[in-house]
Design an enzyme around this catalytic site. Structure first.
Site, short mmCIF file in Angstrom:
data_model
loop_
_atom_site.label_atom_id
_atom_site.label_comp_id
_atom_site.label_asym_id
_atom_site.label_seq_id
_atom_site.Cartn_x
_atom_site.Cartn_y
_atom_site.Cartn_z
N ARG A 226 -14.12 7.66 -36.74
CA ARG A 226 -13.22 8.71 -36.26
C ARG A 226 -12.32 9.12 -37.41
O ARG A 226 -11.27 8.54 -37.66
CB ARG A 226 -12.38 8.21 -35.08
CG ARG A 226 -11.54 9.32 -34.45
CD ARG A 226 -10.74 8.82 -33.26
NE ARG A 226 -9.65 7.94 -33.68
CZ ARG A 226 -8.78 7.41 -32.83
NH1 ARG A 226 -8.89 7.65 -31.55
NH2 ARG A 226 -7.82 6.63 -33.27
N SER B 88 -13.73 8.40 -23.89
CA SER B 88 -12.36 7.90 -23.79
C SER B 88 -11.77 8.32 -22.46
O SER B 88 -11.81 9.50 -22.10
CB SER B 88 -11.50 8.49 -24.92
OG SER B 88 -11.92 8.01 -26.18
N LYS C 168 -1.82 6.06 -29.38
CA LYS C 168 -2.14 6.51 -28.03
C LYS C 168 -0.91 7.04 -27.29
O LYS C 168 -1.00 7.37 -26.10
CB LYS C 168 -2.76 5.36 -27.22
CG LYS C 168 -4.15 4.94 -27.69
CD LYS C 168 -5.16 6.03 -27.42
CE LYS C 168 -6.56 5.62 -27.84
NZ LYS C 168 -7.56 6.67 -27.58
#
Length: 211
Positions: free
Chosen positions: A33, A102, A131
Site C-alpha cells: 500500500r 477493509s 486509522k
C-alpha cells in the site's frame, strides 16, 4: 500476521529492505500500500516484492489496484470502501486471485462477505493515527460480532501490537494486520517474529480452552 506497507519509503528501496527483514522474521502475507507512488513506480515496486515474497513462499496483496496485481503476478488485491466492488474486481482478476476488503463496521463486513470477498480486515480495533479518519476505536468485541456474521477469515487491524494481540485472538480474529508494530521497530525481524509467536501462543491457548 498480515503486514501492510505504509508509504514511508516513496523511492521503494527502503520498503523492499524492510519487507525482507519482516519475511526473515516469519511474515508470510504482505500488502503493498504505497499511495504516494504513480502507477509506473508502483508496478516496478510490486514486481520487486513479488520476486522477494515468492522466494519466501509468502503472499503479496496489492492495495486497490487490480491492474497492478495482475501485471505483477501478485496473489490478490485489497479493496477499500471507496474502491470497486469485490464482484467487479473478481471479473478482472478471475477466480484464482484473492480479494480482501477493509471494513469498519459489522454492516460493512457482512456486505463485503456477501459481495464476494475472500477475507476482510475489521477496525480500527484500537487507537492508531493511520486509522483515525475512520472514527473511534471499535474495541476487540467487534471481532467476535463479525466472526459470528461472516464465514470468511477476519483480520483485526488498528493499533495491534504484541501487548494486545492476545485479546484480538481470544475474540476470534483469524489474524492481525499491522504496520507500525513491525515497521516502527528498530529490529523489524525480531518484532515480526515476536508478533507471530505471540499470536500462535494465544491461538493455542484458545484451542486448549475449548477442549
Amino acid at each position: 500476521v498480515y503486514l501492510i506497507t505504509d508509504g514511508s519509503a516513496p523511492s521503494g528501496g527502503d520498503t523492499v529492505m524492510s519487507v525482507e527483514k519482516a519475511l526473515m522474521g516469519g511474515v508470510r502475507s504482505v500488502q503493498l500500500r504505497e499511495k504516494g507512488l504513480d502507477a509506473k513506480r508502483l508496478l516496478r515496486l510490486a514486481k520487486e516484492l513479488r520476486a522477494l515474497t515468492g522466494g519466501y513462499g509468502a503472499r503479496l496483496i496489492i492495495n486497490d489496484r487490480a491492474d497492478v496485481a495482475l501485471l505483477s503476478g501478485a496473489d490478490g488485491v485489497h479493496l477499500g470502501q471507496s474502491s470497486i466492488a469485490p464482484g467487479d474486481a473478481r471479473k478482472i482478476l478471475g477466480d484464482k486471485m484473492l480479494i480482501g476488503v477493509s471494513t469498519h463496521s459489522l454492516n460493512e463486513a457482512v456486505c463485503a462477505c456477501e459481495g464476494g470477498a475472500d477475507f476482510i480486515t475489521i477496525g480500527p480495533v484500537y487507537h492508531t493515527p493511520s486509522k483515525a479518519p475512520y472514527g473511534k476505536p471499535l474495541g476487540a468485541g467487534v471481532i467476535k460480532e463479525v466472526k459470528a456474521a461472516v464465514n470468511i477469515p477476519v483480520y483485526a487491524i488498528g493499533g495491534i501490537d504484541k501487548d494486545n494481540l492476545k485479546e484480538a485472538a481470544l475474540n476470534g480474529a483469524d489474524g492481525v494486520a499491522v504496520i507500525s508494530a513491525i515497521f516502527g521497530s528498530k529490529d523489524i525481524e525480531k518484532s515480526a517474529s515476536e508478533l507471530i509467536a505471540g499470536f500462535k501462543l494465544a491461538m493455542a491457548g484458545l484451542i486448549l480452552s475449548r477442549t
